[in-house]
Design a protein around this motif. Sequence first.
Motif, PDB file in Angstrom:
ATOM      1  N   ASP A 132      -8.058  35.380  13.763  1.00 48.50           N
ATOM      2  CA  ASP A 132      -9.062  34.936  14.728  1.00 48.50           C
ATOM      3  C   ASP A 132      -8.804  35.531  16.107  1.00 48.50           C
ATOM      4  OD1 ASP A 132     -10.162  33.353  12.701  1.00 48.50           O
ATOM      5  OD2 ASP A 132      -9.366  31.466  13.504  1.00 48.50           O
ATOM      6  N   THR A 133      -7.552  35.513  16.532  1.00 50.85           N
ATOM      7  CA  THR A 133      -7.187  36.033  17.850  1.00 50.85           C
ATOM      8  C   THR A 133      -7.409  37.539  17.939  1.00 50.85           C
ATOM      9  OG1 THR A 133      -5.571  34.265  18.150  1.00 50.85           O
ATOM     10  CG2 THR A 133      -5.294  36.228  19.508  1.00 50.85           C
TER      11      THR A 133
ATOM     12  N   THR B 161      -2.607  27.882  19.182  1.00 51.76           N
ATOM     13  CA  THR B 161      -1.248  28.316  18.889  1.00 51.76           C
ATOM     14  C   THR B 161      -0.715  27.486  17.728  1.00 51.76           C
ATOM     15  OG1 THR B 161      -0.885  28.898  21.184  1.00 51.76           O
ATOM     16  CG2 THR B 161       1.070  28.576  19.821  1.00 51.76           C
TER      17      THR B 161
ATOM     18  N   ARG C  87     -11.186  38.317  17.893  1.00 51.15           N
ATOM     19  CA  ARG C  87     -11.798  37.924  19.160  1.00 51.15           C
ATOM     20  C   ARG C  87     -11.513  38.975  20.247  1.00 51.15           C
ATOM     21  NH1 ARG C  87     -10.665  32.974  19.042  1.00 51.15           N
ATOM     22  NH2 ARG C  87      -8.520  33.151  19.767  1.00 51.15           N
ATOM     23  N   ALA C  88     -10.303  39.527  20.272  1.00 45.80           N
ATOM     24  CA  ALA C  88      -9.963  40.548  21.266  1.00 45.80           C
ATOM     25  C   ALA C  88     -10.839  41.789  21.105  1.00 45.80           C
ATOM     26  CB  ALA C  88      -8.483  40.913  21.158  1.00 45.80           C
TER      27      ALA C  88
ATOM     28  N   ASP D 287     -14.354  40.853  22.263  1.00 52.25           N
ATOM     29  CA  ASP D 287     -14.385  40.717  23.724  1.00 52.25           C
ATOM     30  C   ASP D 287     -14.427  42.072  24.423  1.00 52.25           C
ATOM     31  OD1 ASP D 287     -14.365  37.976  23.442  1.00 52.25           O
ATOM     32  OD2 ASP D 287     -12.266  37.719  24.080  1.00 52.25           O
TER      33      ASP D 287
ATOM     34  N   SER E 248      -5.138  31.919  12.353  1.00 49.83           N
ATOM     35  CA  SER E 248      -5.083  31.969  13.805  1.00 49.83           C
ATOM     36  C   SER E 248      -4.820  33.391  14.305  1.00 49.83           C
ATOM     37  CB  SER E 248      -3.994  31.030  14.315  1.00 49.83           C
ATOM     38  OG  SER E 248      -3.895  31.084  15.714  1.00 49.83           O
ATOM     39  N   CYS E 249      -3.922  34.107  13.632  1.00 45.93           N
ATOM     40  CA  CYS E 249      -3.629  35.498  14.015  1.00 45.93           C
ATOM     41  C   CYS E 249      -4.867  36.381  13.871  1.00 45.93           C
ATOM     42  CB  CYS E 249      -2.490  36.050  13.161  1.00 45.93           C
ATOM     43  SG  CYS E 249      -0.874  35.353  13.505  1.00 45.93           S
TER      44      CYS E 249
END
Length: 93
Positions: free
Chosen positions: A19-20, A2, A23-24, A27, A16-17
Amino acid sequence: ATIDARTGTAGALAESCVDTAVRAVRDSGATPAWLTVALSMTSPDERWVGAFAAGLDRACRRHGVRLVGGDTTAGADSVTVYATGLSPAAERR
């Protein structure tokens, strides 16, 4: 991770945004391919936006995804990064 947009760097926030979001998609079993970004700011700052864009570029290159669209608006400070991809069935076609 975060990142506090008030204290972290714009580039780190963008990375970071991305990457998140990527990753979703991974996944869920899909291969990330595209991103859209919605950026809303109460007081646009050219340097901040430039650093944010550079972070987006770094993260997109690292993950092998393309930024294909989005929107910029005036309003409450907000960043939304949406990733889409190809499911294994679509990749076999």
